[in-house]
Design a protein around this motif. Sequence first.
Motif, PDB file in Angstrom:
ATOM      1  N   ILE A   1       0.989  -1.088   0.078  1.00  0.00           N
ATOM      2  CA  ILE A   1      -0.030   0.028  -0.223  1.00  0.00           C
ATOM      3  C   ILE A   1       0.935   1.264  -0.034  1.00  0.00           C
ATOM      4  CG2 ILE A   1      -1.618   1.218   1.230  1.00  0.00           C
ATOM      5  CD1 ILE A   1      -2.831  -1.444   2.387  1.00  0.00           C
TER       6      ILE A   1
ATOM      7  N   ASP B   1      -3.077   3.854  -2.495  1.00  0.00           N
ATOM      8  CA  ASP B   1      -3.317   2.966  -3.343  1.00  0.00           C
ATOM      9  C   ASP B   1      -2.679   1.613  -3.269  1.00  0.00           C
ATOM     10  OD1 ASP B   1      -4.487   4.726  -5.211  1.00  0.00           O
ATOM     11  OD2 ASP B   1      -3.027   5.356  -6.536  1.00  0.00           O
ATOM     12  N   HIS B   2      -3.333   0.463  -3.765  1.00  0.00           N
ATOM     13  CA  HIS B   2      -2.825  -0.851  -3.491  1.00  0.00           C
ATOM     14  C   HIS B   2      -2.013  -1.097  -4.843  1.00  0.00           C
ATOM     15  CE1 HIS B   2      -5.864  -2.521  -0.505  1.00  0.00           C
ATOM     16  NE2 HIS B   2      -5.558  -1.334  -0.118  1.00  0.00           N
TER      17      HIS B   2
ATOM     18  N   ARG C   1      -8.946  -2.667  -5.657  1.00  0.00           N
ATOM     19  CA  ARG C   1      -8.597  -2.928  -4.040  1.00  0.00           C
ATOM     20  C   ARG C   1      -9.362  -3.987  -3.666  1.00  0.00           C
ATOM     21  NH1 ARG C   1      -8.138   2.354  -0.470  1.00  0.00           N
ATOM     22  NH2 ARG C   1      -7.122   3.822  -2.103  1.00  0.00           N
TER      23      ARG C   1
END
Length: 363
Positions: A64, A79-80, A151
């Motif tokens: 992440i 953001d992943h 996600r």
Amino acid sequence: MRAAVLIERGQPLVMEDLALDNPGPNEVLIRVAATGVCHSDLHMAEGSFPAPLPCVLGHETAGIVEAVGSQVRGLKVGDHVVTCVSGFCGHCQDCLTGHLSICQDKGTDRPRGSQARMSRPDGQRVHQIGGLSGFAEMMLVQERTCVAINRDMPLDVASVIGCAVTTGYGAVVHTAAIRPGSTIAVLGCGGVGLMIVNAALIAGASRIIAIDQVPAKLAMAQTMGATDVIHAAGIDVVEAVRELTGGGVHYSFEAIGLKPTVEQSFRMLRHGGTATVVGVAPVGTSFNIGAMDLLMERKLQGSYMGSNQFPIDMPRLVELYLQGRLKLDELVSRRIGLAEINTAFDEMKAGNGAVARSVICFG
Ligand SMILES: NC(=O)c1ccc[n+]([C@@H]2O[C@H](COP(=O)([O-])OP(=O)(O)OC[C@H]3O[C@@H](n4cnc5c(N)ncnc54)[C@H](O)[C@@H]3O)[C@@H](O)[C@H]2O)c1
Ligand SMILES: [Zn+2]
Ligand SMILES: [Zn+2]
């Protein structure tokens, strides 16, 4: 932050506390959620493939975003992401013709002479590999070594997209670009080979022959889509493939990294077939290719990171998993802590049949 450091080739990794610099303008700080253990990490730990020392290995990572540099536009905090060891510059002739994975001007490390991204408490630089260092709780990377993903994707499973999946799937779909209905053979059913099997199924191969010396790996290959298996122990593997297919396969894939198996992959082709070598043999290895085998329009090619365009490929691979077509739950067969990395290497060396991929999960 805790990291597993390779200090000396052939020796176990050592747990250390390292410091990270702040992100530069084009850099991203990632909190690592999970990192898969790839045989290429083991090659470097053992010294059969060169690595600068001391270094932190680990390139198959999901995490992440914790912070971004002032010029980063494509990623934001939270953001992943999944990482890729084949970062790219975006403006050389390879990049501009779509061959991102063979960019020779990656620029994924900081320029020589600048402040280290990662260092020991005494200030000594600790290197990354290909701009990544996933065997650590945090990782500071150049923005073009990672991509944001959906996600909904569990991060432990996402990690293997960082290398094994991108490499195996890409070898089939990009490098070899197999035709539906063709026959294929896969030598080596580890993390990479199993994904080659799965990708061949998705790409419409009519026959998928999996070859390994460990019977449990063959059972896994069947789960991934293999139609036939060959136990490579005390038999002539090339003959066995020729017999099963009436003369050889259209496409073979070597996913081990040994001279004899690369040579087998070429000899088991039918006339006009293509062998794609994914396995990394020790530096200095060369292969014997028969003149008459070559004359019949057989082809031998390498494949680096599945000839990927990873910013496009990886989000698509995530979708294939979420639709149930990409079998990643089967691939992630063991979840471990960072401190167990040396055991994972030992098991990989010993060929532990129960493990397809070990994934290090960070709490
Ligand atoms: N080209 C690339 O971009 C790229 C990317 C990732 C990994 N790799 C390379 O791909 C290879 C495979 O990686 P992995 O992580 O899947 O490794 P792995 O150790 O998980 O799998 C290797 C498999 O080969 C089998 N095997 C070993 N010797 C054999 C023999 N003589 N005959 C038949 N089977 C045999 C083992 O039982 C095991 O199942 C490695 O060489 C790795 O460095 C290349
Ligand atoms: Zn890898
Ligand atoms: Zn480039």
